[in-house]
Design a protein around this motif. Sequence first.
Motif, PDB file in Angstrom:
ATOM      1  N   ASP A  31       0.778  -1.154  -0.155  1.00  0.00           N
ATOM      2  CA  ASP A  31       0.039  -0.012  -0.098  1.00  0.00           C
ATOM      3  C   ASP A  31       0.926   1.352   0.029  1.00  0.00           C
ATOM      4  OD1 ASP A  31      -2.462  -1.307   0.045  1.00  0.00           O
ATOM      5  OD2 ASP A  31      -2.317  -1.634   2.223  1.00  0.00           O
ATOM      6  N   LYS A  32       0.856   2.104  -0.921  1.00  0.00           N
ATOM      7  CA  LYS A  32       1.376   3.321  -1.018  1.00  0.00           C
ATOM      8  C   LYS A  32       0.453   4.538  -0.591  1.00  0.00           C
ATOM      9  CE  LYS A  32       4.648   4.091  -3.843  1.00  0.00           C
ATOM     10  NZ  LYS A  32       5.292   4.541  -5.103  1.00  0.00           N
ATOM     11  N   PRO A  33       0.993   5.431   0.339  1.00  0.00           N
ATOM     12  CA  PRO A  33       0.049   6.482   0.827  1.00  0.00           C
ATOM     13  C   PRO A  33      -0.086   7.637   0.099  1.00  0.00           C
ATOM     14  CG  PRO A  33       2.338   6.530   1.894  1.00  0.00           C
ATOM     15  CD  PRO A  33       2.136   5.330   0.931  1.00  0.00           C
ATOM     16  N   PRO A  34      -1.021   8.330   0.184  1.00  0.00           N
ATOM     17  CA  PRO A  34      -1.169   9.531  -0.698  1.00  0.00           C
ATOM     18  C   PRO A  34      -0.046  10.458  -0.573  1.00  0.00           C
ATOM     19  CG  PRO A  34      -2.717   9.550   1.103  1.00  0.00           C
ATOM     20  CD  PRO A  34      -2.234   8.309   1.132  1.00  0.00           C
ATOM     21  N   ARG A  35       0.212  11.252  -1.331  1.00  0.00           N
ATOM     22  CA  ARG A  35       1.371  12.014  -1.410  1.00  0.00           C
ATOM     23  C   ARG A  35       1.146  13.309  -2.300  1.00  0.00           C
ATOM     24  NH1 ARG A  35       5.200  10.688  -5.785  1.00  0.00           N
ATOM     25  NH2 ARG A  35       4.447   8.748  -6.657  1.00  0.00           N
ATOM     26  N   PRO A  36       1.723  14.203  -1.929  1.00  0.00           N
ATOM     27  CA  PRO A  36       1.671  15.568  -2.867  1.00  0.00           C
ATOM     28  C   PRO A  36       2.532  15.498  -4.321  1.00  0.00           C
ATOM     29  CG  PRO A  36       3.109  16.201  -1.134  1.00  0.00           C
ATOM     30  CD  PRO A  36       2.415  14.757  -0.836  1.00  0.00           C
ATOM     31  N   GLY A  37       2.165  15.797  -5.088  1.00  0.00           N
ATOM     32  CA  GLY A  37       2.907  15.677  -6.546  1.00  0.00           C
ATOM     33  C   GLY A  37       2.554  16.975  -7.386  1.00  0.00           C
ATOM     34  N   ARG A  38       3.166  16.964  -8.583  1.00  0.00           N
ATOM     35  CA  ARG A  38       2.885  18.200  -9.415  1.00  0.00           C
ATOM     36  C   ARG A  38       2.905  17.791 -10.862  1.00  0.00           C
ATOM     37  NH1 ARG A  38       7.016  20.154 -11.860  1.00  0.00           N
ATOM     38  NH2 ARG A  38       9.465  19.457 -11.250  1.00  0.00           N
ATOM     39  N   ASN A  39       2.453  18.616 -11.649  1.00  0.00           N
ATOM     40  CA  ASN A  39       2.416  18.306 -13.196  1.00  0.00           C
ATOM     41  C   ASN A  39       3.798  18.975 -13.567  1.00  0.00           C
ATOM     42  OD1 ASN A  39       2.247  18.667 -15.804  1.00  0.00           O
ATOM     43  ND2 ASN A  39       0.186  18.804 -15.766  1.00  0.00           N
ATOM     44  N   PRO A  40       4.669  18.306 -14.043  1.00  0.00           N
ATOM     45  CA  PRO A  40       5.766  18.423 -14.836  1.00  0.00           C
ATOM     46  C   PRO A  40       5.879  19.445 -15.709  1.00  0.00           C
ATOM     47  CG  PRO A  40       5.456  16.286 -15.228  1.00  0.00           C
ATOM     48  CD  PRO A  40       4.247  16.682 -14.413  1.00  0.00           C
ATOM     49  N   GLN A  41       4.889  19.551 -16.545  1.00  0.00           N
ATOM     50  CA  GLN A  41       4.892  20.540 -17.513  1.00  0.00           C
ATOM     51  C   GLN A  41       4.490  21.762 -17.365  1.00  0.00           C
ATOM     52  OE1 GLN A  41       2.026  18.784 -20.566  1.00  0.00           O
ATOM     53  NE2 GLN A  41       3.862  17.334 -21.460  1.00  0.00           N
ATOM     54  N   GLY A  43       3.853  22.747 -13.644  1.00  0.00           N
ATOM     55  CA  GLY A  43       4.270  23.034 -12.098  1.00  0.00           C
ATOM     56  C   GLY A  43       2.990  23.097 -11.178  1.00  0.00           C
ATOM     57  N   VAL A  44       1.842  23.111 -11.661  1.00  0.00           N
ATOM     58  CA  VAL A  44       0.791  22.934 -10.783  1.00  0.00           C
ATOM     59  C   VAL A  44       0.809  21.722  -9.821  1.00  0.00           C
ATOM     60  CG1 VAL A  44      -1.715  23.005 -10.558  1.00  0.00           C
ATOM     61  CG2 VAL A  44      -0.682  24.048 -12.294  1.00  0.00           C
ATOM     62  N   ALA A  45       0.380  22.108  -8.434  1.00  0.00           N
ATOM     63  CA  ALA A  45       0.403  20.839  -7.428  1.00  0.00           C
ATOM     64  C   ALA A  45      -0.673  19.994  -7.955  1.00  0.00           C
ATOM     65  CB  ALA A  45       0.367  21.513  -6.355  1.00  0.00           C
ATOM     66  N   ALA A  46      -0.444  18.679  -7.543  1.00  0.00           N
ATOM     67  CA  ALA A  46      -1.677  17.852  -7.990  1.00  0.00           C
ATOM     68  C   ALA A  46      -1.556  16.669  -6.839  1.00  0.00           C
ATOM     69  CB  ALA A  46      -1.807  17.253  -9.353  1.00  0.00           C
ATOM     70  N   PRO A  47      -2.584  16.198  -5.959  1.00  0.00           N
ATOM     71  CA  PRO A  47      -2.312  15.286  -5.124  1.00  0.00           C
ATOM     72  C   PRO A  47      -2.499  13.924  -5.810  1.00  0.00           C
ATOM     73  CG  PRO A  47      -4.656  16.252  -5.136  1.00  0.00           C
ATOM     74  CD  PRO A  47      -3.885  16.886  -6.398  1.00  0.00           C
ATOM     75  N   ILE A  48      -1.535  12.943  -5.521  1.00  0.00           N
ATOM     76  CA  ILE A  48      -1.429  11.598  -5.917  1.00  0.00           C
ATOM     77  C   ILE A  48      -2.056  10.753  -4.913  1.00  0.00           C
ATOM     78  CG2 ILE A  48       0.029   9.613  -6.705  1.00  0.00           C
ATOM     79  CD1 ILE A  48       2.183  11.738  -7.167  1.00  0.00           C
ATOM     80  N   ALA A  49      -3.118  10.133  -5.555  1.00  0.00           N
ATOM     81  CA  ALA A  49      -4.112   9.277  -4.560  1.00  0.00           C
ATOM     82  C   ALA A  49      -3.169   8.070  -3.910  1.00  0.00           C
ATOM     83  CB  ALA A  49      -5.064   8.799  -5.235  1.00  0.00           C
ATOM     84  N   ALA A  50      -3.785   7.369  -3.217  1.00  0.00           N
ATOM     85  CA  ALA A  50      -3.061   6.297  -2.327  1.00  0.00           C
ATOM     86  C   ALA A  50      -3.467   5.218  -3.229  1.00  0.00           C
ATOM     87  CB  ALA A  50      -3.908   6.183  -0.840  1.00  0.00           C
TER      88      ALA A  50
END
Length: 71
Positions: A31-41, A43-50
């Motif tokens: 199980d991978k927990p949710p974490r913050p991410g971003r769109n590399p193109q 730069g907008v922050a986007a959450p990555i779901a568990a």
Amino acid sequence: MIEAFFETLRATLAAGETVKLAGFGVFALRDKPPRPGRNPQTGVAAPIAARRIVKFRASAQLQARVERDDA
């Protein structure tokens, strides 16, 4: 036969069990927990779901054979 093997592997993992193939390795769920991410193109922050992922760990026998054949 291969399709049946993969279907059995999928069903066993979906049931939450670990699959061990002697001399080959172990397939297990993680199980991978949710974490913050971003769109590399943009730069907008986007959450990555568990999520659940399948993890494979090769046996010592398989690792030794791959190293031996690689040389």
